[in-house]
Scaffold this motif. Structure first.
Motif, short mmCIF file in Angstrom:
data_model
loop_
_atom_site.label_atom_id
_atom_site.label_comp_id
_atom_site.label_asym_id
_atom_site.label_seq_id
_atom_site.Cartn_x
_atom_site.Cartn_y
_atom_site.Cartn_z
N ASN A 156 -20.71 105.83 21.98
CA ASN A 156 -20.01 104.57 22.17
C ASN A 156 -18.70 104.85 22.91
O ASN A 156 -17.98 105.79 22.61
N GLU A 166 -10.63 99.93 21.38
CA GLU A 166 -11.16 100.81 20.34
C GLU A 166 -12.68 100.78 20.39
O GLU A 166 -13.27 99.73 20.65
N CYS A 185 -15.96 102.03 17.98
CA CYS A 185 -16.39 102.56 16.69
C CYS A 185 -17.27 103.79 16.92
O CYS A 185 -18.06 103.82 17.87
N ASP A 186 -17.15 104.79 16.07
CA ASP A 186 -17.93 106.00 16.23
C ASP A 186 -18.90 106.24 15.07
O ASP A 186 -19.35 107.35 14.83
N CYS A 187 -19.25 105.18 14.33
CA CYS A 187 -20.13 105.32 13.17
C CYS A 187 -21.61 105.37 13.56
O CYS A 187 -22.45 105.64 12.73
N CYS A 242 -22.78 102.64 15.46
CA CYS A 242 -22.95 101.32 16.05
C CYS A 242 -22.37 101.37 17.47
O CYS A 242 -21.91 102.41 17.91
N SER A 256 -20.01 98.96 18.44
CA SER A 256 -18.96 97.95 18.34
C SER A 256 -17.69 98.39 19.06
O SER A 256 -17.41 99.58 19.18
N LYS A 258 -13.42 96.90 20.11
CA LYS A 258 -12.33 95.95 19.96
C LYS A 258 -11.77 95.62 21.35
O LYS A 258 -11.72 96.49 22.22
N TYR A 270 -13.28 91.13 18.98
CA TYR A 270 -14.15 92.22 18.54
C TYR A 270 -15.59 91.86 18.84
O TYR A 270 -16.00 90.70 18.68
N GLU A 286 -19.26 93.22 17.72
CA GLU A 286 -20.00 94.09 16.81
C GLU A 286 -21.45 94.20 17.30
O GLU A 286 -22.10 93.18 17.51
N ASP A 313 -24.80 96.13 16.10
CA ASP A 313 -25.40 96.92 15.03
C ASP A 313 -26.91 97.04 15.22
O ASP A 313 -27.54 96.16 15.82
N ASN A 330 -26.60 97.65 10.71
CA ASN A 330 -25.76 98.85 10.70
C ASN A 330 -26.27 99.90 9.72
O ASN A 330 -25.50 100.74 9.25
#
Length: 130
Positions: A3, A38, A40-42, A44, A46, A48, A97, A99, A101, A105
């Protein structure tokens, strides 16, 4: 694909061309007036956004509350998976934002995403400005 900016640009184009957002010109203006700040590095995809200083795009939602304003959910070509796209607005009604997923997620978004043509679920908030 990790991401980041490149992946966010892919999703912006996807959202603008494949999601049935009720005010597409307003949404495009929001993306064009924003910086990606930003990622996300999980697992997903996503990210910002922040409206650039001095930019005044038309808002996508009524000012005064932060929250989800639009969702479009897609099935992948592998029917065991789904991709959910949720757009959030900030206090000013601007896009804040995005998202992205996979399976709510519970799984990482695949590097290559083959989605069915139309979303199987779409929800637009009453606060959305159309």
């Amino acid at each position: 694909m990790a991401n980041g900016l490149e992946r966010a640009r892919y999703w912006v184009e996807f959202i603008l061309t494949r999601c049935p957002f009720p005010a597409p010109r307003t949404l495009r203006a929001q993306f064009e007036a924003s910086n990606f700040v930003e990622f996300c590095d999980c697992g997903c995809n996503s990210f910002k956004l922040r409206t650039r200083a001095g930019a005044k795009p038309p808002p996508i939602a009524a000012p005064g509350g932060y929250g989800s304003v639009f969702e479009a959910d897609f099935r992948t070509a592998d029917e065991d998976k789904t991709i959910e796209i949720v757009l959030f607005a900030d206090q000013a009604g601007n896009l804040a934002y995005v998202e992205i997923d996979c399976c709510a997620n519970s799984q990482a978004v695949p590097d290559t995403v083959e989605l069915m043509d139309a979303p199987y679920h779409v929800n637009a908030s009453p606060s959305l400005i159309v």
